[in-house]
Write a protein that holds these residues in place. Structure first.
Motif, mmCIF file in Angstrom:
data_model
loop_
_atom_site.group_PDB
_atom_site.id
_atom_site.type_symbol
_atom_site.label_atom_id
_atom_site.label_comp_id
_atom_site.label_asym_id
_atom_site.label_seq_id
_atom_site.Cartn_x
_atom_site.Cartn_y
_atom_site.Cartn_z
ATOM 1 N N GLU A 142 -1.412 -0.121 -3.914
ATOM 2 C CA GLU A 142 -0.457 1.044 -3.984
ATOM 3 C C GLU A 142 0.639 1.034 -5.066
ATOM 4 O O GLU A 142 1.190 1.906 -5.584
ATOM 5 C CB GLU A 142 0.361 0.964 -2.667
ATOM 6 N N TYR B 16 3.874 1.869 -2.916
ATOM 7 C CA TYR B 16 4.632 2.910 -3.731
ATOM 8 C C TYR B 16 5.970 2.870 -3.656
ATOM 9 O O TYR B 16 6.818 3.177 -4.456
ATOM 10 C CB TYR B 16 3.870 4.459 -3.549
ATOM 11 N N MET B 17 6.551 2.558 -2.381
ATOM 12 C CA MET B 17 7.751 2.768 -1.746
ATOM 13 C C MET B 17 8.516 1.570 -2.590
ATOM 14 O O MET B 17 9.613 1.823 -3.279
ATOM 15 C CB MET B 17 7.904 2.668 -0.273
ATOM 16 N N GLU C 152 -7.541 8.054 -4.388
ATOM 17 C CA GLU C 152 -6.911 8.168 -2.731
ATOM 18 C C GLU C 152 -7.577 6.656 -2.184
ATOM 19 O O GLU C 152 -7.354 5.709 -2.713
ATOM 20 C CB GLU C 152 -7.805 9.200 -2.103
ATOM 21 N N GLU C 153 -7.816 6.927 -0.803
ATOM 22 C CA GLU C 153 -8.079 5.990 0.119
ATOM 23 C C GLU C 153 -9.109 4.969 -0.493
ATOM 24 O O GLU C 153 -8.890 3.621 -0.303
ATOM 25 C CB GLU C 153 -8.408 6.333 1.492
ATOM 26 N N LYS D 113 -8.374 1.866 -2.622
ATOM 27 C CA LYS D 113 -7.194 0.784 -2.204
ATOM 28 C C LYS D 113 -8.045 0.060 -0.880
ATOM 29 O O LYS D 113 -7.867 -1.161 -0.824
ATOM 30 C CB LYS D 113 -6.044 1.535 -1.418
ATOM 31 N N GLY E 183 -1.109 4.762 -6.347
ATOM 32 C CA GLY E 183 -0.709 5.311 -5.128
ATOM 33 C C GLY E 183 0.436 6.215 -5.260
ATOM 34 O O GLY E 183 1.428 6.069 -6.089
ATOM 35 N N MET E 184 0.360 7.213 -4.390
ATOM 36 C CA MET E 184 1.581 8.092 -4.269
ATOM 37 C C MET E 184 2.344 7.908 -2.660
ATOM 38 O O MET E 184 3.165 9.025 -2.498
ATOM 39 C CB MET E 184 1.201 9.655 -4.510
ATOM 40 N N GLN E 185 1.827 7.021 -2.156
ATOM 41 C CA GLN E 185 2.427 6.949 -0.756
ATOM 42 C C GLN E 185 1.981 5.474 -0.300
ATOM 43 O O GLN E 185 1.277 4.660 -0.940
ATOM 44 C CB GLN E 185 1.670 7.657 0.211
ATOM 45 N N GLY E 186 2.606 4.926 0.630
ATOM 46 C CA GLY E 186 2.390 3.515 1.116
ATOM 47 C C GLY E 186 3.404 2.680 0.600
ATOM 48 O O GLY E 186 4.673 3.182 -0.125
ATOM 49 N N ASP F 59 8.854 3.038 -6.312
ATOM 50 C CA ASP F 59 9.745 3.904 -6.405
ATOM 51 C C ASP F 59 11.346 3.351 -6.428
ATOM 52 O O ASP F 59 12.103 3.736 -7.205
ATOM 53 C CB ASP F 59 9.508 4.877 -5.501
ATOM 54 N N ARG G 144 -4.485 1.193 6.286
ATOM 55 C CA ARG G 144 -5.071 0.557 4.928
ATOM 56 C C ARG G 144 -5.620 -0.877 5.320
ATOM 57 O O ARG G 144 -6.538 -1.541 4.765
ATOM 58 C CB ARG G 144 -4.396 0.941 3.826
#
Length: 192
Positions: A133, A143-144, A56-57, A60, A137-140, A147, A1
């Protein structure tokens, strides 16, 4: 990204910067709009980006591109504006064709600014990817981080932050190597 958004920002920033720097009429036409958009933080564009490009992408990449665009654009524009007037006058006296003047005088003179703008833009790209993110976002890595924060996993937050720092430093070092190869003729002040 980050690479996608940064590459797009570099292409647009250098292109617009060169165009506006070389053709002053373009600055008069677009300056008001650019100065209106520039102070808006990239993350403020996130609701519109999600509406336009989805969650989605695309959204971002848009945020990353927007965040990295202005540092690159402004540095390129300033680099062109700071072309040595002695060279400009000499080119006029010698009646150097405009295209040759741009390629042989303006672009080489602006190269240090272009590379500096890209390095600053890369930093903004990393800030924007995390912000995008975090929010959508639900990933990246963003997001991490969110979370891990919600689960009180300080170790994961620190590893994520350290990962961003290490990858960002590697990418910046690559840009510095490119700078030395491209503008090796330029001596830099080392402070001594």
């Amino acid at each position: 990204r980050v690479l996608e958004g940064f590459a797009l920002a570099a292409i647009l920033g250098i292109g617009f910067g060169m165009t506006l720097g070389i053709f002053p009429l373009m600055v008069e036409l677009m300056d008001g709009m650019l100065q209106l958009i520039r102070p808006i933080p990239p993350i403020a564009w996130l609701p519109l980006a999600i509406l336009w490009f989805g969650i989605e992408e695309g959204s971002k990449i848009f945020i990353i591109t927007l965040g990295a665009f202005f540092p690159i654009f402004i540095n390129v524009l300033d680099g062109i504006r700071q072309t040595d007037h002695k060279f400009v006058e000499l080119a006029k006296v010698l009646e150097v064709p405009r295209g040759k003047f741009i390629m042989k005088v303006v672009v080489p003179g602006a190269l240090p600014f272009i590379i500096s703008g890209r390095r600053v833009g890369l930093g903004y790209a990393w800030m924007c990817v995390v912000a995008a993110e975090l929010s959508a976002g639900m990933q990246g890595i963003g997001y991490m981080l969110t979370d891990a924060r919600s689960l009180a996993q300080t170790d994961k937050v620190l590893v994520g932050m350290l990962s961003i720092g290490v990858i960002g430093k590697i990418m910046d070092s690559m840009l510095q190597v490119m700078e030395k190869r491209i503008v090796g003729w330029r001596e830099s002040f080392t402070g001594s």
